[in-house]
Design a protein around this motif. Sequence first.
Motif, PDB file in Angstrom:
ATOM      1  N   ALA A   1       0.814  -1.214   0.000  1.00 34.70           N
ATOM      2  CA  ALA A   1       0.000   0.000   0.000  1.00 34.70           C
ATOM      3  C   ALA A   1       0.854   1.273   0.000  1.00 34.70           C
ATOM      4  O   ALA A   1       0.395   2.319  -0.447  1.00 34.70           O
ATOM      5  N   SER A   2       2.097   1.148   0.470  1.00 33.23           N
ATOM      6  CA  SER A   2       2.918   2.359   0.595  1.00 33.23           C
ATOM      7  C   SER A   2       4.260   2.290  -0.129  1.00 33.23           C
ATOM      8  O   SER A   2       5.045   3.231  -0.028  1.00 33.23           O
ATOM      9  N   HIS A   3       4.523   1.199  -0.835  1.00 35.99           N
ATOM     10  CA  HIS A   3       5.799   1.044  -1.539  1.00 35.99           C
ATOM     11  C   HIS A   3       5.587   0.439  -2.924  1.00 35.99           C
ATOM     12  O   HIS A   3       4.687  -0.372  -3.107  1.00 35.99           O
ATOM     13  N   THR A   4       6.446   0.809  -3.839  1.00 35.52           N
ATOM     14  CA  THR A   4       6.420   0.216  -5.168  1.00 35.52           C
ATOM     15  C   THR A   4       7.211  -1.093  -5.127  1.00 35.52           C
ATOM     16  O   THR A   4       8.317  -1.138  -4.592  1.00 35.52           O
ATOM     17  N   VAL A   5       6.625  -2.132  -5.680  1.00 36.42           N
ATOM     18  CA  VAL A   5       7.248  -3.452  -5.723  1.00 36.42           C
ATOM     19  C   VAL A   5       7.202  -3.939  -7.166  1.00 36.42           C
ATOM     20  O   VAL A   5       6.205  -3.754  -7.858  1.00 36.42           O
ATOM     21  N   ASP A   6       8.289  -4.567  -7.612  1.00 33.21           N
ATOM     22  CA  ASP A   6       8.359  -5.075  -8.982  1.00 33.21           C
ATOM     23  C   ASP A   6       7.922  -6.528  -9.108  1.00 33.21           C
ATOM     24  O   ASP A   6       7.525  -6.961 -10.190  1.00 33.21           O
ATOM     25  N   LEU A   7       8.008  -7.287  -8.001  1.00 30.62           N
ATOM     26  CA  LEU A   7       7.658  -8.708  -8.032  1.00 30.62           C
ATOM     27  C   LEU A   7       7.441  -9.172  -6.603  1.00 30.62           C
ATOM     28  O   LEU A   7       8.148  -8.725  -5.692  1.00 30.62           O
ATOM     29  N   ALA A   8       6.467 -10.061  -6.407  1.00 26.71           N
ATOM     30  CA  ALA A   8       6.181 -10.610  -5.081  1.00 26.71           C
ATOM     31  C   ALA A   8       6.363 -12.121  -5.088  1.00 26.71           C
ATOM     32  O   ALA A   8       5.941 -12.799  -6.026  1.00 26.71           O
ATOM     33  N   ILE A   9       6.987 -12.621  -4.028  1.00 27.30           N
ATOM     34  CA  ILE A   9       7.153 -14.061  -3.819  1.00 27.30           C
ATOM     35  C   ILE A   9       6.385 -14.400  -2.545  1.00 27.30           C
ATOM     36  O   ILE A   9       6.657 -13.838  -1.483  1.00 27.30           O
ATOM     37  N   LEU A  10       5.424 -15.313  -2.655  1.00 27.37           N
ATOM     38  CA  LEU A  10       4.504 -15.600  -1.563  1.00 27.37           C
ATOM     39  C   LEU A  10       4.539 -17.063  -1.166  1.00 27.37           C
ATOM     40  O   LEU A  10       4.400 -17.942  -2.019  1.00 27.37           O
ATOM     41  N   ASP A  11       4.694 -17.314   0.118  1.00 31.08           N
ATOM     42  CA  ASP A  11       4.595 -18.670   0.637  1.00 31.08           C
ATOM     43  C   ASP A  11       3.140 -19.096   0.574  1.00 31.08           C
ATOM     44  O   ASP A  11       2.235 -18.302   0.840  1.00 31.08           O
TER      45      ASP A  11
END
Length: 126
Positions: free
Chosen positions: A42-52
């Motif tokens: 919600a408050s940061h730009t992310v290029d890719l997420a890795i989720l367990d």
Amino acid sequence: MARLLLCDDDPMYSLALSALLGDWGHSVKTTETAQEALDHLASHTVDLAILDVVMPGGGGVSLLHQIKDLYPNLPTIVCTGRDFLFETPLMEIGMEKADEKIKKTIDPADLLAVINRLLKQAKKVG
């Protein structure tokens, strides 16, 4: 360098993977819960997420759906140490929105290839 989000409740795995990703030149934010991951997004730009996939208080599948609803173009990788989950019908359906599904035991070179491919595809889209 890409900004990566790693959401996993296993601190040892997160530490090891974030160190490896950092060695590859990426900036990594680790979170242990789905809510922490959503707060970060919600408050940061992310290029890719890795989720367990399996986490207490809401697993990666629920988080995956929330992320794709809010950030449909964010590349996502779901991972698990419980390989059998990839073959259960419920998980197959639940993980359809993931851009990639990996086992935690993936060879680092293969993981790097997956990350690079997804980041490259995202640049073409975005």
